[in-house]
Each structure stands twice: as C-alpha cells, then as structure tokens.
Design a protein around this motif. Structure first.
Motif, PDB file in Angstrom:
ATOM      1  N   LEU A  50       1.062  -1.207   0.074  1.00  0.00           N
ATOM      2  CA  LEU A  50       0.083  -0.133  -0.157  1.00  0.00           C
ATOM      3  C   LEU A  50       0.843   1.149  -0.039  1.00  0.00           C
ATOM      4  O   LEU A  50       0.609   2.039  -0.634  1.00  0.00           O
ATOM      5  CB  LEU A  50      -0.808  -0.156   1.320  1.00  0.00           C
ATOM      6  CG  LEU A  50      -2.026  -1.216   1.271  1.00  0.00           C
ATOM      7  CD1 LEU A  50      -2.747  -1.093   2.369  1.00  0.00           C
ATOM      8  CD2 LEU A  50      -2.771  -0.897   0.005  1.00  0.00           C
ATOM      9  N   LEU A  51       1.925   1.176   0.740  1.00  0.00           N
ATOM     10  CA  LEU A  51       2.953   2.302   0.690  1.00  0.00           C
ATOM     11  C   LEU A  51       3.501   2.813  -0.631  1.00  0.00           C
ATOM     12  O   LEU A  51       3.757   3.859  -1.095  1.00  0.00           O
ATOM     13  CB  LEU A  51       4.057   2.104   1.869  1.00  0.00           C
ATOM     14  CG  LEU A  51       3.278   2.145   3.343  1.00  0.00           C
ATOM     15  CD1 LEU A  51       4.521   1.818   4.187  1.00  0.00           C
ATOM     16  CD2 LEU A  51       2.877   3.443   3.757  1.00  0.00           C
ATOM     17  N   ALA A  52       3.778   1.621  -1.281  1.00  0.00           N
ATOM     18  CA  ALA A  52       4.664   1.676  -2.569  1.00  0.00           C
ATOM     19  C   ALA A  52       3.236   2.697  -3.578  1.00  0.00           C
ATOM     20  O   ALA A  52       3.681   3.195  -4.588  1.00  0.00           O
ATOM     21  CB  ALA A  52       4.884   0.458  -3.207  1.00  0.00           C
ATOM     22  N   THR A  77       4.667   1.915  12.714  1.00  0.00           N
ATOM     23  CA  THR A  77       5.613   2.718  13.348  1.00  0.00           C
ATOM     24  C   THR A  77       6.986   1.792  13.670  1.00  0.00           C
ATOM     25  O   THR A  77       8.154   2.667  13.847  1.00  0.00           O
ATOM     26  CB  THR A  77       5.001   3.214  14.810  1.00  0.00           C
ATOM     27  OG1 THR A  77       3.729   4.094  14.494  1.00  0.00           O
ATOM     28  CG2 THR A  77       5.871   4.258  15.406  1.00  0.00           C
ATOM     29  N   SER A  78       6.986   0.806  13.839  1.00  0.00           N
ATOM     30  CA  SER A  78       8.038  -0.011  14.273  1.00  0.00           C
ATOM     31  C   SER A  78       9.062  -0.012  13.098  1.00  0.00           C
ATOM     32  O   SER A  78      10.429  -0.320  13.185  1.00  0.00           O
ATOM     33  CB  SER A  78       7.930  -1.329  14.805  1.00  0.00           C
ATOM     34  OG  SER A  78       7.426  -2.077  13.666  1.00  0.00           O
ATOM     35  N   HIS A  79       8.223  -0.015  11.894  1.00  0.00           N
ATOM     36  CA  HIS A  79       9.346   0.116  10.619  1.00  0.00           C
ATOM     37  C   HIS A  79       9.595   1.541  10.245  1.00  0.00           C
ATOM     38  O   HIS A  79      10.246   1.731   9.189  1.00  0.00           O
ATOM     39  CB  HIS A  79       8.776  -0.486   9.456  1.00  0.00           C
ATOM     40  CG  HIS A  79       8.565  -1.996   9.947  1.00  0.00           C
ATOM     41  ND1 HIS A  79       9.697  -2.611   9.842  1.00  0.00           N
ATOM     42  CD2 HIS A  79       7.664  -2.762  10.174  1.00  0.00           C
ATOM     43  CE1 HIS A  79       9.140  -3.885   9.971  1.00  0.00           C
ATOM     44  NE2 HIS A  79       7.964  -4.134  10.274  1.00  0.00           N
ATOM     45  N   GLY A  80       9.152   2.693  11.002  1.00  0.00           N
ATOM     46  CA  GLY A  80       9.081   3.910  10.575  1.00  0.00           C
ATOM     47  C   GLY A  80       8.356   4.500   9.523  1.00  0.00           C
ATOM     48  O   GLY A  80       8.507   5.513   8.966  1.00  0.00           O
ATOM     49  N   THR A 227      13.860 -11.710   4.717  1.00  0.00           N
ATOM     50  CA  THR A 227      13.960 -11.374   5.872  1.00  0.00           C
ATOM     51  C   THR A 227      13.043 -10.241   6.232  1.00  0.00           C
ATOM     52  O   THR A 227      12.692  -9.400   5.434  1.00  0.00           O
ATOM     53  CB  THR A 227      15.438 -10.922   6.344  1.00  0.00           C
ATOM     54  OG1 THR A 227      16.016  -9.845   5.446  1.00  0.00           O
ATOM     55  CG2 THR A 227      16.279 -11.963   6.220  1.00  0.00           C
ATOM     56  N   ILE A 228      12.816  -9.827   7.654  1.00  0.00           N
ATOM     57  CA  ILE A 228      11.978  -8.721   8.077  1.00  0.00           C
ATOM     58  C   ILE A 228      12.972  -8.170   9.109  1.00  0.00           C
ATOM     59  O   ILE A 228      13.301  -8.703  10.212  1.00  0.00           O
ATOM     60  CB  ILE A 228      10.666  -9.181   8.708  1.00  0.00           C
ATOM     61  CG1 ILE A 228       9.772  -9.916   7.522  1.00  0.00           C
ATOM     62  CG2 ILE A 228      10.004  -7.948   9.251  1.00  0.00           C
ATOM     63  CD1 ILE A 228       8.572 -10.571   8.196  1.00  0.00           C
ATOM     64  N   ALA A 229      13.197  -6.777   8.702  1.00  0.00           N
ATOM     65  CA  ALA A 229      13.979  -5.959   9.674  1.00  0.00           C
ATOM     66  C   ALA A 229      13.456  -4.534   9.825  1.00  0.00           C
ATOM     67  O   ALA A 229      12.493  -4.474   9.125  1.00  0.00           O
ATOM     68  CB  ALA A 229      15.416  -6.028   9.344  1.00  0.00           C
ATOM     69  N   THR A 230      14.027  -3.793  10.440  1.00  0.00           N
ATOM     70  CA  THR A 230      13.254  -2.483  10.677  1.00  0.00           C
ATOM     71  C   THR A 230      13.645  -1.899   9.379  1.00  0.00           C
ATOM     72  O   THR A 230      14.608  -1.800   8.676  1.00  0.00           O
ATOM     73  CB  THR A 230      14.285  -1.460  11.655  1.00  0.00           C
ATOM     74  OG1 THR A 230      14.138  -2.117  12.711  1.00  0.00           O
ATOM     75  CG2 THR A 230      13.764  -0.112  11.654  1.00  0.00           C
ATOM     76  N   GLY A 231      12.299  -1.384   8.776  1.00  0.00           N
ATOM     77  CA  GLY A 231      12.249  -0.903   7.503  1.00  0.00           C
ATOM     78  C   GLY A 231      11.507  -1.459   6.378  1.00  0.00           C
ATOM     79  O   GLY A 231      11.099  -1.336   5.287  1.00  0.00           O
ATOM     80  N   GLY A 232      10.943  -2.845   6.920  1.00  0.00           N
ATOM     81  CA  GLY A 232      10.198  -3.827   6.157  1.00  0.00           C
ATOM     82  C   GLY A 232      10.909  -5.030   5.718  1.00  0.00           C
ATOM     83  O   GLY A 232      12.105  -5.443   5.988  1.00  0.00           O
ATOM     84  N   ALA A 233      10.284  -5.850   4.669  1.00  0.00           N
ATOM     85  CA  ALA A 233      10.708  -6.997   4.250  1.00  0.00           C
ATOM     86  C   ALA A 233      11.630  -6.830   3.076  1.00  0.00           C
ATOM     87  O   ALA A 233      11.640  -6.039   2.208  1.00  0.00           O
ATOM     88  CB  ALA A 233       9.481  -7.966   3.616  1.00  0.00           C
ATOM     89  N   GLN A 234      12.952  -7.688   3.089  1.00  0.00           N
ATOM     90  CA  GLN A 234      13.887  -7.796   1.989  1.00  0.00           C
ATOM     91  C   GLN A 234      13.764  -9.092   1.247  1.00  0.00           C
ATOM     92  O   GLN A 234      13.762 -10.115   2.347  1.00  0.00           O
ATOM     93  CB  GLN A 234      15.304  -7.366   2.514  1.00  0.00           C
ATOM     94  CG  GLN A 234      15.543  -5.818   2.810  1.00  0.00           C
ATOM     95  CD  GLN A 234      16.934  -5.625   3.135  1.00  0.00           C
ATOM     96  OE1 GLN A 234      17.425  -6.433   4.128  1.00  0.00           O
ATOM     97  NE2 GLN A 234      17.523  -4.859   2.275  1.00  0.00           N
TER      98      GLN A 234
END
Length: 498
Positions: A50-52, A77-80, A227-234
């Motif tokens: 949705l953000l894209a 919020t946890s992903h900024g 992976t899922i890290a701060t900033g979303g999935a890669q």
C-alpha cells in the motif's frame, strides 16, 4: 528476470526482490492471495504494497478484521512508517451489542447476520474511498463467518467481482488458521504468494516465499529467502547464473610469488574458481589473501567474506606479517565482511556477494570457508546447487573466486565435509608432513581446467614475512600420506627454500 512490460502498468510491491520474482509486479485490477502462518510477515509485506502505491499517487485502503487500527499503526511505526499520511485503515469490529443479552437470538445463526453486516461494511468503505489498492486482512475471519466452503467461495467471488468493477488491485491475506485444506481462493485469485517460516535447531528463524500461482505471467519459480528487519521485508531472489552473462578477457593473474605462479602454470585465470583444500592451520586463508594483495596491486578491487575466523584476529595476525588489510579496507580497495552463519540464510549471502560484485566491480572474491557456508544451511539438501549457481555467476562476471575448505584431520588420510572438487576449475592441495622430527608443509596443484600446471609437490613455510614457497620436493616419496620416505642425501634436507 527480464520483462517486456513497462513498470508503470504493474502494481509494484515496493520490494525490489519480490517485484523481480513477479516479473515486474502485479497485474492491475486483479485479486491476489498472500498466505502464510501467523508471524511469517504478511502484514508487513501488505503495508509495503500500500505504501508503494501511495508513493505513486494511488489511494490505498487497509481493511482489517483481525487486528485493531492501533495495533496496525504500532506495527507500521516500528518500521518508521506513518499510515495516517499515506493510506486509510478501516477497522471492522463486531458491534458491542453482540455482547448484550437482549441482542442474542436463536432463530438465526449469528454468523448469518455478522457475515452480511461485515460484507456491507466492506463494500461501503470501498465505495466511499474509491481506492486503487486494497488489502483485506484476513480471510480466516470471513471463512469462519461463512460456516461452509460453498458459502465462503460465493462470498469471495462476490467480493472479487465488486472490486473488479471498482478498478482496484486487491491483496487478500490468509493466516491459514481456519482450514488449511480449503483452496477456494486459490482458484479464484489471479496469483498466490506463499510465505513460510522455518526454525532450525540453532540460530535465527529462516523465512522463504514462493509463487504458487500467477495466471498469464512468467515468474521466477522455486523458494526465495527473505528477511524482516526495521524498514520492512527484504526478498532475495534465487540466483540463476544463466541470466548474468558478461563478456570479458580471460587473462591470467599472477600471485606475486614466483614459485606459486610456476606451480600454477603462470597464475589463475579471470572468471574461474579455485578450491583450496587443507587441514586447519595449513595457511589456506593466507594463500587466498596473497591473491587479494596481487589484485589490489593491479588496481583492482577485492572482497573477502569470512565465516570462521573473527575479523579482529585476522587483521591482527596478518598485520604482524606486514599485510595491512585494514588499510586496504579503509581505502575502499578491499571489502571485508564478517559472516555470521547462524543468522544468515544462503539466499541472503548470495545477495551480499552479488551486490558487492555488481556495485563495486570486484574482480577477486574470497569465501573463507565453505565449512562456515555449510553451517549456514544445516538442514538444506541443496548446498551443492547453491554453490554451483554462485560460482557460475561469479565466473560469468569475470571474477576470480577462491574458496577454502578445512578438511577433517591433520596428517595422512583426510576427508572433506563437502566434495566440490568437480565444481572448481582449479584445486590446490595443502598438507602437513613429518620429516626428521619436524612438522612441515607441502603444496600441490591436483587440478587445473585451463592451461598446464606443475605436477610437483613443493614445500612452503609461513613466517613473519608471510608465505614462502620452495623448490619441488623431488627427493621425497609419500608426502601426501603425511609420513614420507626421504630418498636423497641427508645434507639436502633443510628448511624450505626462498
């Protein structure tokens, strides 16, 4: 993967690897299914979708039946991310009157009323906001309210047709908690993305995904690590070496040590792989570093991916030999990365290597060691295929690759944890042997696909100045067995020659 479709005609996830796997994104105005057990990352990927769209100026609507709006905002919020500024969240919750005794009835099942009310609320929210992208989270709630497979399928079909009339691209989430055998949405959806989470016996959890279905569109099949890290999935697409062919001159590269170059018939060819075998402490890493130094001296860039040795120890012990790897790293000539096998998936490691080679035009790559690489995938049965694709990719980029493997044992008969001798273009064998009460070292080349090489066995030594290789051991027999027989004059049995 290449596609002839312009990116603007597709609905991108905003996750580069996933969009690549899908051949450029999702076909617009269609319904898709994103399924996986709880905790696999469905909500995170849906929010990125949705953000894209919001970044492209599209209207997004997140319809949540299982999470509250506050929980969803906290997750973002946890992903900024800030959802209020980019998209609308419609929280569909049961009315409070359902808990009042006066509202309980027995002539109709409550699910009949709740499903109708929920559907009308969803349609009203879509009608008011006219979104370009919709996320419906989750289908498990609708499946439970439907009460049966037939009614559930009809409800999904009705929603699909309504969304199609509205011109929206829809992503439905399913946490597979109600009925994992119900494939009703699979046949209705344009495409299905399956997320999985694996828990190894030791180390962090591993996530992977695959495209189970995508009508009318080529996509990259198989499993892909993410992976899922701060900033979303890669997402790290499975490496296919045939897609990355480049033209380059296959010239020989010298090591800077004359005796070693003579042993290898002049040097190592660009676009080839070299496997360095030997017991622990034999000097495999030091031999590979010699080619790193030679590459930097030619004005090229090199990269080392260190699995086993702590990086600080490596820098300290090479500094004592006059080799300043830290200075080369600070100058941007050497990319030195410590790899934690317990935290890294094979797909993520291949992505790191590829990014380093593509971004920085690296022409010499050292992977030290394959024992650590194997530890990164203890429950994988496709280690050989992973390494094959990675080596083929590096070869096609014109990079000289050096891989070390620590064999089990110290002298005599030794075994390797994985046999890659048939994959490598060159195989260098390093050995300990005993002579007159001393432990000494010997090196030989047992395989070289391109060009000739010496069939001799040379003695070498590791000292304060690094690696020193002497003349061929012509007066010894049985060096590779560890306890050789000396056939020459006793006065000739001296230290390794310079």
């Amino acid at each position: 993967m290449t596609t002839s479709t312009e990116p603007s005609t597709k609905a991108l996830f905003g996750i580069t690897g996933l969009d690549d796997i899908l051949g450029g994104g999702l076909t617009r105005n269609r319904l898709y299914l994103l399924e996986g057990d709880p905790g696999t990352g469905k909500t995170t990927i849906a929010l990125q979708f949705l953000l894209a769209g919001a970044e492209a100026g599209e209207v997004g609507l997140y319809i949540t039946l299982s999470e509250t709006k506050q929980e969803l905002c906290d997750n973002a919020t946890s992903h900024g991310w800030s959802l209020d500024k980019h998209l609308a969240v419609f929280e569909l919750v049961p009315p409070e009157s359902l808990f009042e005794e006066s509202q309980q009835q027995s002539l109709l099942y409550s699910s009949d009323l709740e499903l109708g009310e929920s559907t009308r609320a969803i349609l009203q929210a879509v009608k008011e906001r006219k979104p370009d992208r919709i996320v419906l989270d989750s289908l498990s709630e609708i499946r439970l309210l439907a009460g049966g497979s037939l009614r559930y399928r009809r409800q999904i079909l009705a929603l699909k047709h309504y969304f199609a009339v509205q011109g929206a691209t829809v992503l439905m989430l399913d946490d597979l908690t109600a009925d994992v055998m119900d494939k009703a949405v699979h046949s209705v959806a344009q495409g299905v993305v399956r997320l999985e989470e694996l828990t190894p016996e030791y180390g962090a959890e591993r996530r992977r995904l695959r495209i189970a279905k995508y009508r009318g569109q080529r996509y990259r099949g198989g499993y892909h690590d993410f992976t899922i890290a701060t900033g979303g999935a890669q997402v790290f697409p499975r490496l296919v070496s045939l897609e990355h062919k480049t033209a380059f001159a296959r010239t020989q590269r010298a090591s800077g040590i004359g005796a070693l170059d003579a042993l290898l018939g002049g040097g190592i060819e660009q676009g080839s792989s070299t496997l360095i075998l030997g017991p622990a402490g034999a000097g495999k890493s030091l031999l590979a570093i010699q080619y790193v130094l030679a590459a930097v001296a030619r004005g090229e860039r090199a990269a080392m991916f260190v699995f086993d040795e702590e990086l600080g120890i490596l820098l300290d012990r090479t500094r004592e030999m006059g080799i300043h790897l830290e200075a080369l790293r600070d100058q941007g000539l050497l990319f030195l990365e410590q790899v934690d096998a317990a935290e890294l998936s094979p797909g993520e490691f291949a992505h790191q290597v590829r990014r380093c080679v593509d971004t920085h035009a690296v022409k010499t790559v050292v992977i030290d060691s394959l024992n650590g690489y194997q530890a990164a995938m203890p429950q994988e049965n496709a280690l050989i295929l992973h390494i094959h694709e990675l080596l083929q990719y590096l070869n096609r980029q014109g990079a000289a690759t050096f891989l070390t493997v620590a064999q089990h044992g110290l002298v005599g008969s030794m075994t390797s944890p994985v046999d890659l001798t048939y994959l490598a273009d060159t195989v260098v064998l390093m050995r300990y042997f005993e002579a007159r009460g001393q432990v000494r070292r010997a090196i030989s080349v047992v395989k070289k696909r391109m060009g000739s090489h010496e069939d001799t066995i040379r003695e070498y030594a590791i000292g304060s100045s690094g690696l020193t290789i002497g003349a061929p051991l012509t007066h010894f027999q049985g060096v590779l067995r560890g306890v050789p027989v000396y056939l020459g004059d006793a006065t000739e049995l001296g230290p390794a020659a310079d």
